[in-house]
Structure formats: structure tokens, C-alpha cells
Design a protein around this motif. Structure first.
Motif, PDB file in Angstrom:
ATOM      1  N   LYS A  15       0.830  -1.197   0.000  1.00  0.00           N
ATOM      2  CA  LYS A  15       0.000   0.000   0.000  1.00  0.00           C
ATOM      3  C   LYS A  15       0.875   1.262   0.000  1.00  0.00           C
ATOM      4  CE  LYS A  15      -3.588   0.344  -0.340  1.00  0.00           C
ATOM      5  NZ  LYS A  15      -4.355   0.672  -1.577  1.00  0.00           N
ATOM      6  N   ARG A  16       1.975   1.231   0.742  1.00  0.00           N
ATOM      7  CA  ARG A  16       2.868   2.394   0.760  1.00  0.00           C
ATOM      8  C   ARG A  16       3.480   2.623  -0.631  1.00  0.00           C
ATOM      9  NH1 ARG A  16       5.350   3.419   6.623  1.00  0.00           N
ATOM     10  NH2 ARG A  16       3.909   2.165   7.850  1.00  0.00           N
ATOM     11  N   TYR A  17       3.841   1.534  -1.274  1.00  0.00           N
ATOM     12  CA  TYR A  17       4.417   1.650  -2.605  1.00  0.00           C
ATOM     13  C   TYR A  17       3.403   2.229  -3.594  1.00  0.00           C
ATOM     14  CZ  TYR A  17       6.895   0.258  -6.875  1.00  0.00           C
ATOM     15  OH  TYR A  17       7.529   0.243  -8.092  1.00  0.00           O
ATOM     16  N   ASP A  18       2.143   1.787  -3.482  1.00  0.00           N
ATOM     17  CA  ASP A  18       1.087   2.338  -4.348  1.00  0.00           C
ATOM     18  C   ASP A  18       0.881   3.827  -4.085  1.00  0.00           C
ATOM     19  OD1 ASP A  18       0.697  -0.113  -5.509  1.00  0.00           O
ATOM     20  OD2 ASP A  18      -1.012  -0.670  -4.239  1.00  0.00           O
ATOM     21  N   ILE A  19       0.967   4.221  -2.804  1.00  0.00           N
ATOM     22  CA  ILE A  19       0.815   5.636  -2.465  1.00  0.00           C
ATOM     23  C   ILE A  19       1.957   6.449  -3.057  1.00  0.00           C
ATOM     24  CG2 ILE A  19       0.897   7.284  -0.543  1.00  0.00           C
ATOM     25  CD1 ILE A  19      -0.679   5.237   1.111  1.00  0.00           C
ATOM     26  N   ILE A  20       3.178   5.924  -2.971  1.00  0.00           N
ATOM     27  CA  ILE A  20       4.338   6.617  -3.545  1.00  0.00           C
ATOM     28  C   ILE A  20       4.160   6.805  -5.046  1.00  0.00           C
ATOM     29  CG2 ILE A  20       6.799   6.368  -4.076  1.00  0.00           C
ATOM     30  CD1 ILE A  20       7.087   4.943  -1.339  1.00  0.00           C
ATOM     31  N   LEU A  21       3.750   5.748  -5.737  1.00  0.00           N
ATOM     32  CA  LEU A  21       3.549   5.841  -7.186  1.00  0.00           C
ATOM     33  C   LEU A  21       2.422   6.811  -7.517  1.00  0.00           C
ATOM     34  CD1 LEU A  21       3.921   2.102  -8.322  1.00  0.00           C
ATOM     35  CD2 LEU A  21       5.614   3.953  -8.494  1.00  0.00           C
ATOM     36  N   GLY A  22       1.351   6.791  -6.721  1.00  0.00           N
ATOM     37  CA  GLY A  22       0.234   7.693  -6.973  1.00  0.00           C
ATOM     38  C   GLY A  22       0.636   9.151  -6.826  1.00  0.00           C
ATOM     39  N   ILE A  23       1.399   9.461  -5.789  1.00  0.00           N
ATOM     40  CA  ILE A  23       1.871  10.836  -5.600  1.00  0.00           C
ATOM     41  C   ILE A  23       2.775  11.243  -6.759  1.00  0.00           C
ATOM     42  CG2 ILE A  23       3.214  12.368  -4.119  1.00  0.00           C
ATOM     43  CD1 ILE A  23       2.388  10.553  -1.759  1.00  0.00           C
ATOM     44  N   ALA A  24       3.653  10.318  -7.186  1.00  0.00           N
ATOM     45  CA  ALA A  24       4.557  10.611  -8.307  1.00  0.00           C
ATOM     46  C   ALA A  24       3.763  10.882  -9.586  1.00  0.00           C
ATOM     47  CB  ALA A  24       5.521   9.450  -8.511  1.00  0.00           C
ATOM     48  N   ARG A  25       2.711  10.105  -9.837  1.00  0.00           N
ATOM     49  CA  ARG A  25       1.903  10.319 -11.055  1.00  0.00           C
ATOM     50  C   ARG A  25       1.158  11.645 -10.985  1.00  0.00           C
ATOM     51  NH1 ARG A  25       0.506   4.497 -10.162  1.00  0.00           N
ATOM     52  NH2 ARG A  25       1.868   3.308 -11.553  1.00  0.00           N
ATOM     53  N   GLY A  26       0.628  11.981  -9.799  1.00  0.00           N
ATOM     54  CA  GLY A  26      -0.060  13.259  -9.649  1.00  0.00           C
ATOM     55  C   GLY A  26       0.877  14.435  -9.868  1.00  0.00           C
ATOM     56  N   LEU A  27       2.091  14.323  -9.348  1.00  0.00           N
ATOM     57  CA  LEU A  27       3.048  15.408  -9.500  1.00  0.00           C
ATOM     58  C   LEU A  27       3.526  15.513 -10.945  1.00  0.00           C
ATOM     59  CD1 LEU A  27       4.198  17.476  -7.563  1.00  0.00           C
ATOM     60  CD2 LEU A  27       6.117  15.953  -7.114  1.00  0.00           C
ATOM     61  N   LEU A  28       3.699  14.369 -11.611  1.00  0.00           N
ATOM     62  CA  LEU A  28       4.076  14.387 -13.028  1.00  0.00           C
ATOM     63  C   LEU A  28       2.995  15.042 -13.871  1.00  0.00           C
ATOM     64  CD1 LEU A  28       5.911  13.628 -15.371  1.00  0.00           C
ATOM     65  CD2 LEU A  28       4.861  11.342 -15.369  1.00  0.00           C
ATOM     66  N   TYR A  29       1.742  14.779 -13.529  1.00  0.00           N
ATOM     67  CA  TYR A  29       0.630  15.422 -14.238  1.00  0.00           C
ATOM     68  C   TYR A  29       0.718  16.945 -14.102  1.00  0.00           C
ATOM     69  CZ  TYR A  29      -4.152  17.073 -15.069  1.00  0.00           C
ATOM     70  OH  TYR A  29      -5.249  17.760 -15.507  1.00  0.00           O
ATOM     71  N   LEU A  30       1.014  17.413 -12.912  1.00  0.00           N
ATOM     72  CA  LEU A  30       1.120  18.857 -12.702  1.00  0.00           C
ATOM     73  C   LEU A  30       2.260  19.449 -13.515  1.00  0.00           C
ATOM     74  CD1 LEU A  30       0.631  19.104  -8.818  1.00  0.00           C
ATOM     75  CD2 LEU A  30      -1.059  19.611 -10.596  1.00  0.00           C
ATOM     76  N   HIS A  31       3.395  18.759 -13.544  1.00  0.00           N
ATOM     77  CA  HIS A  31       4.581  19.292 -14.205  1.00  0.00           C
ATOM     78  C   HIS A  31       4.510  19.195 -15.727  1.00  0.00           C
ATOM     79  CE1 HIS A  31       7.389  18.733 -10.441  1.00  0.00           C
ATOM     80  NE2 HIS A  31       6.405  19.584 -10.248  1.00  0.00           N
ATOM     81  N   ARG A  32       3.828  18.158 -16.252  1.00  0.00           N
ATOM     82  CA  ARG A  32       3.962  17.897 -17.686  1.00  0.00           C
ATOM     83  C   ARG A  32       2.652  17.784 -18.446  1.00  0.00           C
ATOM     84  NH1 ARG A  32       6.510  12.247 -19.497  1.00  0.00           N
ATOM     85  NH2 ARG A  32       4.330  11.643 -19.102  1.00  0.00           N
ATOM     86  N   ASP A  33       1.624  17.217 -17.839  1.00  0.00           N
ATOM     87  CA  ASP A  33       0.467  16.789 -18.618  1.00  0.00           C
ATOM     88  C   ASP A  33      -0.791  17.617 -18.427  1.00  0.00           C
ATOM     89  OD1 ASP A  33       2.052  14.708 -19.571  1.00  0.00           O
ATOM     90  OD2 ASP A  33       1.492  13.397 -17.911  1.00  0.00           O
ATOM     91  N   SER A  34      -0.826  18.525 -17.457  1.00  0.00           N
ATOM     92  CA  SER A  34      -2.052  19.290 -17.211  1.00  0.00           C
ATOM     93  C   SER A  34      -2.170  20.454 -18.183  1.00  0.00           C
ATOM     94  CB  SER A  34      -2.054  19.824 -15.775  1.00  0.00           C
ATOM     95  OG  SER A  34      -0.997  20.738 -15.583  1.00  0.00           O
ATOM     96  N   ARG A  35      -3.366  21.031 -18.243  1.00  0.00           N
ATOM     97  CA  ARG A  35      -3.584  22.201 -19.101  1.00  0.00           C
ATOM     98  C   ARG A  35      -2.657  23.340 -18.684  1.00  0.00           C
ATOM     99  NH1 ARG A  35      -9.680  23.749 -18.544  1.00  0.00           N
ATOM    100  NH2 ARG A  35      -8.921  25.523 -19.792  1.00  0.00           N
ATOM    101  N   LEU A  36      -2.502  23.508 -17.394  1.00  0.00           N
ATOM    102  CA  LEU A  36      -1.564  24.493 -16.863  1.00  0.00           C
ATOM    103  C   LEU A  36      -0.395  23.742 -16.245  1.00  0.00           C
ATOM    104  CD1 LEU A  36      -4.035  26.890 -15.024  1.00  0.00           C
ATOM    105  CD2 LEU A  36      -2.944  27.291 -17.229  1.00  0.00           C
ATOM    106  N   ARG A  37       0.802  24.037 -16.682  1.00  0.00           N
ATOM    107  CA  ARG A  37       1.970  23.410 -16.045  1.00  0.00           C
ATOM    108  C   ARG A  37       2.139  24.051 -14.674  1.00  0.00           C
ATOM    109  NH1 ARG A  37       4.924  21.262 -20.373  1.00  0.00           N
ATOM    110  NH2 ARG A  37       3.386  20.684 -21.947  1.00  0.00           N
ATOM    111  N   ILE A  38       2.188  23.233 -13.629  1.00  0.00           N
ATOM    112  CA  ILE A  38       2.100  23.765 -12.264  1.00  0.00           C
ATOM    113  C   ILE A  38       3.241  23.246 -11.390  1.00  0.00           C
ATOM    114  CG2 ILE A  38       0.714  23.726 -10.130  1.00  0.00           C
ATOM    115  CD1 ILE A  38      -1.770  23.706 -11.909  1.00  0.00           C
ATOM    116  N   ILE A  39       3.825  24.155 -10.619  1.00  0.00           N
ATOM    117  CA  ILE A  39       4.760  23.796  -9.538  1.00  0.00           C
ATOM    118  C   ILE A  39       3.991  23.947  -8.234  1.00  0.00           C
ATOM    119  CG2 ILE A  39       6.950  24.359  -8.400  1.00  0.00           C
ATOM    120  CD1 ILE A  39       7.817  25.666 -11.068  1.00  0.00           C
TER     121      ILE A  39
END
Length: 820
Positions: free
Chosen positions: A602-626
Motif C-alpha cells: 500500500k505504501r508503494y502504491d501511495i508513492i507511485l500515486g503521488i509521483a503520477r499526480g506530481l508528473l501530471y502537474l509538471h507535464r500533462d495538465s492544461r496548466l503546467r504547475i509547480i
């Protein structure tokens, strides 16, 4: 003729056996009587019996040979003088060097198990050494280990950490009495050495501290031109200073006289006298802490003492009478809730005494400043990298003691003050005040005119929309933003007028309430507090950004409420709360109930989920977000413990390629902020990467980075993890609550990726795309991470006193840092 030759040979043999006046060594069955001497092979030093000054007592000592003035540099029996000339120096049966007279043993070298094959030799360095014939280079005893009032080139002054022995200079009682006097000159603080002259226990004078290259103090401590130069040696067994001369032809010495003045001399052969190169205490400001705490001693036309900026005399009446002993106190008492900045004092003062301090030789300027800001008691810091060629960082806590004006030694001290105290000034700030006055006028005009125009537009639009929707122009964007608007009456009704029973948490923005709509949907209402250090800008920022974001690992914004003075954001309700409640267990009932659910999978899934959410903000969202404030409390968990990143009040957008920008206001939480952001305000996507790395290591370990404590060292969680990885023991980092069943290679890979993300320099950190690839693939060969930023996180109170009780680890979180 033959008989005469025989008698001559016998006479020579007798003289060689009975007298050692022309040799440097004394062996078994040989004696040195009063009137005889040992002379070093180069005819530089003499050992023999002498009487000092007007005294009538006899001592055994060492002095310079062939000088018109007898200068004694060491005395054996300085605490047990002899009344007559019956004294004899010899090797005793047990192998020790002893002085005996008609009353018995006067003095002994007192070496256990010396052996019966020892001899004593007078060396050209002024060192008298006792050694065995089988190993003459391994000294059983030496006079250098028992310094008197004279410190010679080659002697050690410092500590033997293994045996506890300390080498230090001690004055004579008087010129006529070589017994130990009141004054000592000792090297103190092995980790950050400085020389202290004391009278008994009272400090009289301070030299240093040592910055790795030299002593820091007014340009004169033991560095007198071309004659003297100090060298510091340090290892696990010894820490000591050795004084050297620039040439072997120079005869020089350092001398602590009976009044406590440390003097340096060299011998002028032509003049036939000692030349006083330097007297350390040569002006009034050399008296230890003459002006009291937080005050600077530096003779000026108006006064000898002055308070540091931001401080005022503790007893003004005494100050006017030239009594500065009470020193100065802060004009404004330190308030841990306020934000502080630093005033850079370059070549203005020396470094304070090491009473309450911390030193770390691996810290850089950014680490040092961040640590001082995060500790309420920290008063000042200095980066030793800016002094000479030294390295490291030192911090001071509480009062600053023994400050002297220092205008030419390259010392840089950063004094912690309120920003208003730093900005205040005298006539030199007229231009600044003019700029401020003009700026204030413009700002006042804007504050009056802009709200009027904004209110008119807002009223007109609300009339057209019927109050149900609002545009993103109200949030600082040009395009239309269809975000549902909730009225205040409805919000009050479903929260029982914001009853405490409905409150489920509180953050930097304000309190959060749980409620249920008429449709049955559960929601979380985040209400901007009047006392929040965040404000309307953060509210607008979050509402405008998150409304455009759609990702399974980001929290979903349902609407907002802007009415009267209220500002609220309406989110989907996530029943399992924030991640920090699980991994840190600050709520014991939650940890007991849910901790077992957070196994490694479960911890590993949480780590991957946070990484995917942050990647979305940096690269894939309509607004690139920090995001700028990623931390465990800003990761929420849904019914299935899937992570969702929340709280976008501090976020910033960027277009196209990743950027590096600088902000005038640093925001976020210490412990998660990257070094370049916390110190200099530079942020980029790599700032978020650093925060992610911290969070990853916290999830693995179940420990907070901020306030992390370990019984065996003073490292932060990041430093602890890095050391474990270097030692091949990284699995020791794993939280016991994780359970024993986990893929070791997967855990090890996560730890290594976390450490790659928290490397000190942004260029060394991976992007989130690379980090996610490394986490999600077993075949990638990972590079070895470099030392992390904020490597050390000390429990600083343990430096306050060696007698203090063990310190506790307290977390201090700062969510907003005003402009510096």
C-alpha cells in the motif's frame, strides 16, 4: 713515559664517566650534579640547575644556550624547589628520570614500567626526552607534554582525546617563583577550537575560533608576519595546534607572563636581546567581553562600546557612566511566531564566543541560514566558507558574547533580526525613505481606485448571473471559469454555523469542516481564517488552478463561496484524511487502526500515486504547475487509500519548458523545502522533486524529516538514509509498521530514488518523469546519489551545555516566510 700515558688515559676515562658537561645524554649509572649540564647536540638548549631572579631556591630547568640573558623555558621541580645545592639528576633503578637531594626524591618523571635500559636526552628542539635503548624514537616521557609558561615551535597545545591529556601553557607565580601561576592558555572546544586565557576559571582573553586555516581574530592571533604561523592537527585521537617559524634560523617563543599577557618574541642576535613581536592584550578591547553581551567593543571618539543593531543597553544609566558590564538586550523580544531575516555584518565584528553554539563542517550557507531560521533560539550564524579558505558553518544561540570590532579579517556574521530592524537606518537611508513614500502613495491610490472598479464590475456580473456562477476574471484570469458558487446561508446550515463538532482539521489556510449536501454527497469545506497567514491571493490561486485539473491523484474541487467577508473552497470529502495521520501516527487511534493497513504494497502504491499526480502537474495538465508545498499533510487518502494531492494555494504556473524563477516571498514548510528555495527563493519543478523525495523517505521510514532524532548521531532523516545507503544498510530505514514481508529490492530502489530526489543541487535531481520511471522499473541501473541537502538536522540544545539533560526533538513548521 708509558706510565704517564696510562695515567692520562685513566684521567680521560674518569672525566667521561663522571662528567657529562659536553654531552646531551644521561644514561644509567650517570649523574648530573648541581653545576653540571646537558647540552643539546647543536648547542641550542641547556639542561641544568638554576636559581630564578632573586630567589634562593634551586631548580632543574631548560634554558637557551649561549645567550647573554638566561631564558628558562621549562622547569622540572617547579612545585618542589630545593634549599641547597645537594641536588642530583639521574636515572633511577625503575628507569625513571628523578631529582634527589639530601631529603630524598624531589621530582620524578613517574613513568610506569619504564624498564632498566632507559636514557634521557636533551634535544635541539628544547624537548627533554626519556626513552629505552631498544626504541629511542618512542618516548616514554617528554618535557613537551608538561608545558610551563613558554610555548616553543614544535610543542603541542590541545587535547589527546584518547587519554584525556591536555597540553596548555601556564604562567609562573612570579619571575622569582616558577610554581604554577593563576593564568592558563588552553585550546578549548575540540570541534571548533579557540584559545582561551583564564585567571582561574574566569575568562580574560580569547583568540579564535579556528576556521580550518587560521584563527579568526583581528588578523593577529599567532600569525605575526613572517615569524610565526600556526598549524592545526586533528584526528580521532588528537586535536592540537603547533606553532612554526618561517625559518629554522629564527629563534622564537610564545610566553605567558605572570600577569596573564600572552607575548611573542624572537631573538635578535646582533642586539643580544629578545624582541617583543606582539603582546596579545595590547588594548582595552582585548579584555574578555568588556562591553557585556550583545555589545561590540571598538574604541571610537564617542564610546568604547556600542550595542549591536536591534539591541539597546540593558541598564542605560550604567552605560552613560561608562559601565558596560550589563551589556545589551534586544529592543524587541524574540517572538517565535514572527518571521526573521538576517543582517550581514562583513568585517564589522569578530565571531562570538562558543558558549551556546553548533558547528558543522559540511554545511553550506543555505543550510546554515535555514537551520537558524527554523530555531527560535538561534541569534546568528557564520558560513566559514566565506572566511579565508575554511569551510562549514557555525550557529550561535541566545546572547552573543565577547564581540570586538573587526575591520580587516574577512569575518562575515549574519545577525538575526526583524526585517523592520534591518531596514531602519539614519541619514544614509534618505533615498530609501523617499522611494518608500512615493511607493506608499501609489499603493494607496491603487487600494482606493482598483477595489471601486472591481466592485462595480463584480456587482454587474453578479446581477447578470444571478449569483450562481463567477468568472475567472475575479481570480486574475481572463477566460470564463464555470465553477459552482455556494451561498453562505447554505454553508452555515449544513455546518451548524461552523460548529466545532463539524470541524475535521485546520491548516495554514484555516479550519476545515465536514458537511453533507441535500443530495447526500459528503463535502469538505475549507474556510479562510481571518488570522491566516495566507490570504485572498492564495484563495484565488487555488480556486483558479485546481478547477482546471482533472487527475485521479489530485483532490477534486466542487465549488466555492465568496460572500461578505467569507472565502471558502468546497472539496470532495475523503474519509481517510491525510497521509501524515497514518505514517507518523500523531493520532494514536488512527495509527493503531490504520497502521497495519499501510503494509509495503500500500505504501508503494501511495508513492507511485503521488509521483503520477506530481508528473501530471509538471507535464500533462492544461496548466503546467509547480506545487511548492508538497508534504504528507497535503496528501489525502480516499476510501481505498489512494493518494490525492491537495492544497494548491502556494502553486505557480509555468508555460512550456520547465523554468527556474525567484520569488520575493518564500512559502511552504521547512523540512520539505529545497535548499535553493528555502534560502534564496529560487523555485522550479526540481523544488517539487525535492519535496517528493523527502515525502518518499518519510513514507518508507514512518519518521518525519523535520525534527528527526537518532540516538547515535545528529543527522536529518535525509542524512541518516544517505549514510545507511552508503553502508549497504538502507533496509534499516524501513518502518516496523510496514511488516516483515516486502520486496527488498523494491524498497531499496525507492530509498535510492528518494535520495536522488533530495540531492543538494537541482541539476543533480531527476525530473518527475525520470523518477517515476526509476520507481516503476526493476531493470534500470540507478546512479548513486550525492549528499542530500540539509544533511544535518541537529538537536541543537545539546550544544548548550555538557551538563544539560538530553534534548528532545521538536518539530517547528513554518508555512510562510515574508520577503527578506
Amino acid at each position: 713515559m708509558k706510565g704517564f700515558r696510562f695515567l692520562l688515559l685513566c684521567a680521560v676515562a674518569y672525566l667521561l664517566l663522571s662528567s657529562v658537561a659536553a654531552v646531551d645524554t644521561l644514561r644509567h649509572n650517570q649523574t648530573l650534579t648541581d653545576g653540571e649540564t646537558l647540552v643539546s647536540s647543536g648547542n641550542i638548549f641547556t639542561l641544568g640547575f638554576f636559581t630564578p631572579g632573586n630567589s634562593t631556591y634551586r631548580y632543574v630547568g631548560i634554558w637557551y644556550a649561549n645567550m647573554s640573558v638566561q631564558t628558562v623555558i621549562w622547569v622540572a621541580n617547579n612545585q618542589n624547589p630545593m634549599n641547597d645545592r645537594s641536588g642530583v639528576l639521574k636515572i633511577a633503578e625503575d628507569g625513571n628520570l628523578v631529582i634527589v637531594n639530601s631529603t630524598g626524591v624531589v621530582w620524578t618523571s613517574n613513568v610506569s614500567n619504564a624498564g632498566n635500559d632507559t636514557s634521557v636526552q636533551m634535544l635541539d628542539t628544547g624537548n627533554l626526552v626519556l626513552s629505552s635503548s631498544s626504541n629511542s624514537q618512542n618516548y616514554l616521557w617528554q618535557s613537551y607534554d608538561h608545558i610551563g609558561n613558554t610555548f616553543l615551535p614544535g610543542m603541542k597545545q590541545g587535547f589527546n582525546l584518547k587519554t584525556g591529556q591536555q597540553w596548555y601553557i601556564q604562567s609562573w607565580e612570579s619571575l622569582n617563583d616558577p610554581s604554577p601561576g593563576d593564568y592558563t592558555d588552553k585550546l578549548e572546544n575540540p570541534e571548533f577550537p579557540q584559545l582561551i586565557i583564564r585567571k582561574g576559571d574566569e575568562k580574560h582573553y580569547r583568540i579564535g575560533p579556528w576556521n580550518g586555516v587560521r584563527f579568526i581574530y583581528g588578523g593577529i592571533p599567532l600569525t605575526t608576519g613572517k615569524i610565526f604561523s600556526p598549524t592545526m592537527y586533528s584526528d580521532e585521537n588528537e586535536v592540537y595546534i603547533v606553532l612554526k617559524t618561517s625559518s629554522e634560523s629564527i629563534t622564537a617563543r610564545t610566553f605567558l607572563n605572570e600577569t596573564g599577557v600572552l607575548q611573542q618574541y624572537y631573538w635578535n642576535q646582533q642586539a643580544g636581546q629578545w624582541i617583543d613581536v606582539l603582546s596579545m592584550q595590547q588594548d582595552v578591547c582585548k579584555k574578555y567581553n568588556l562591553c557585556g553581551n550583545n555589545a561590540v567593543c571598538g574604541s571610537t571618539a564617542s564610546s568604547t562600546c556600542r550595542c549591536l543593531k536591534g539591541f539597546t543597553p540593558k541598564v542605560p544609566q550604567k552605560w552613560q557612566m561608562q559601565d558596560w558590564s550589563d551589556g545589551c538586550v534586544r529592543q524587541t523580544v524574540i517572538d517565535c511566531e514572527k518571521e526573521y531575516a538576517f543582517m550581514k555584518l562583513t568585517n564589522e565584528v569578530n565571531l562570538p564566543d562558543l558558549l551556546q553554539y553548533s558547528v558543522n563542517n559540511s554545511m553550506n550557507l543555505q543550510d546554515c541560514q535555514a537551520m537558524c531560521l527554523s530555531n527560535c533560539s538561534c541569534s546568528a550564524f557564520s558560513s566559514l566558507q566565506m572566511i579565508g579558505q575554511g569551510s562549514g558553518c557555525a550557529l550561535w544561540f541566545g546572547d552573543l558574547v565577547d564581540l570586538r570590532a573587526d575591520t580587516d579579517d574577512g569575518v562575515v556574521l549574519y545577525l538575526k533580526l526583524l526585517p523592520s530592524e534591518i531596514d531602519s537606518g539614519g541619514g544614509s537611508n534618505k533615498k530609501r525613505r523617499l522611494v518608500i513614500a512615493v511607493t506608499t502613495s501609489v499603493v494607496l491610490a491603487i487600494l482606493v481606485l482598483v477595489p471601486l472598479g472591481w466592485y462595480s464590475r463584480r456587482t454587474a456580473r453578479r446581477d447578470l448571473r444571478g449569483g450562481n456562477m463567477f468568472t475567472s476574471q475575479e481570480l486574475g484570469h481572463e477566460e470564463e471559469l464555470e465553477l459552482p458558487m455556494y451561498d453562505l446561508f447554505t454553508i452555515k446550515a449544513i455546518t451548524a454555523n461552523f460548529a466545532s463538532s463539524q470541524k475535521i482539521g485546520e491548516g495554514g489556510f484555516g479550519p476545515v469542516y465536514k458537511a453533507q449536501l441535500e443530495t447526500g454527497q459528503e463535502i469538505a469545506i475549507k474556510r479562510l481564517s481571518k488570522n491566516s497567514r495566507q490570504g485572498l491571493n492564495e484563495f484565488k490561486n487555488e480556486a483558479s488552478l485546481i478547477a482546471k485539473l482533472q487527475h485521479r491523484n489530485l483532490v477534486r474541487l466542487l465549488g466555492c463561496c465568496i460572500q461578505d467577508e467569507e472565502r471558502m473552497l468546497i472539496y470532495e470529502y475523503l474519509p481517510n484524511g491525510s497521509l501524515d495521520s497514518y505514517i507518523f501516527g500523531q493520532h494514536s487511534h488512527l495509527h493503531a487502526r490504520h497502521g497495519s493497513l499501510l503494509d509495503w504494497k500500500k505504501r508503494y502504491d501511495i508513492i507511485l500515486g503521488i509521483a503520477r499526480g506530481l508528473l501530471y502537474l509538471h507535464r500533462d495538465s492544461r496548466l503546467r504547475i509547480i506545487h511548492r508545498d508538497l508534504k504528507a499533510s497535503n496528501v489525502l487518502l480516499d476510501n481505498e487509500l489512494n493518494p490525492k494531492i491537495s492544497d494548491f494555494g502556494m502553486a505557480r504556473t509555468f508555460n512550456g519548458e520547465p523554468v527556474e524563477d525567484k520569488t520575493r516571498r518564500v512559502v511552504g514548510t521547512y523540512g520539505y523545502m529545497s535548499p535553493e528555495y528555502a534560502i534564496d527563493g529560487f523555485f522550479s519543478i526540481k523544488s517539487d522533486v525535492f519535496s517528493f523525495g523527502v515525502l518518499l523517505l518519510e513514507i518508507v521510514s514512518g519518521k518525519r524529516n523535520r525534527g528527526f532524532c537518532h540516538p547515535e548521531h545528529e543527522l536529518s532523516l535525509l542524512g541518516h538514509a544517505w549514510n545507511l545507503l552508503n553502508e549497504g544498510k538502507e533496509l534499516e530505514l524501513v518502518d516496523p509498521m510496514t511488516g516483515k514481508e516486502y520486496a527488498k529490492s523494491e524498497v531499496s530502489r525507492c530509498i535510492q530514488v528518494g535520495l536522488l530526489c533530495v540531492q543538494r543541487h537541482p541539476k543533480d535531481r531527476p525530473t518527475m518523469s525520470a523518477a517515476l520511471s526509476m520507481l516503476d522499473s526493476e531493470n534500470i541501473i540507478l546512479p548513486h546519489p550525492k549528499e542530500p541537502g540539509f544533511y544535518t538536522e541537529r538537536s541543537l540544545q545539546e550544544f548548550f551545555s555538557a551538563n544539560d539533560a538530553p534534548s528532545t526533538c521538536n518539530e517547528m513548521t513554518v508555512t510562510l516566510l515574508e520577503p527578506r
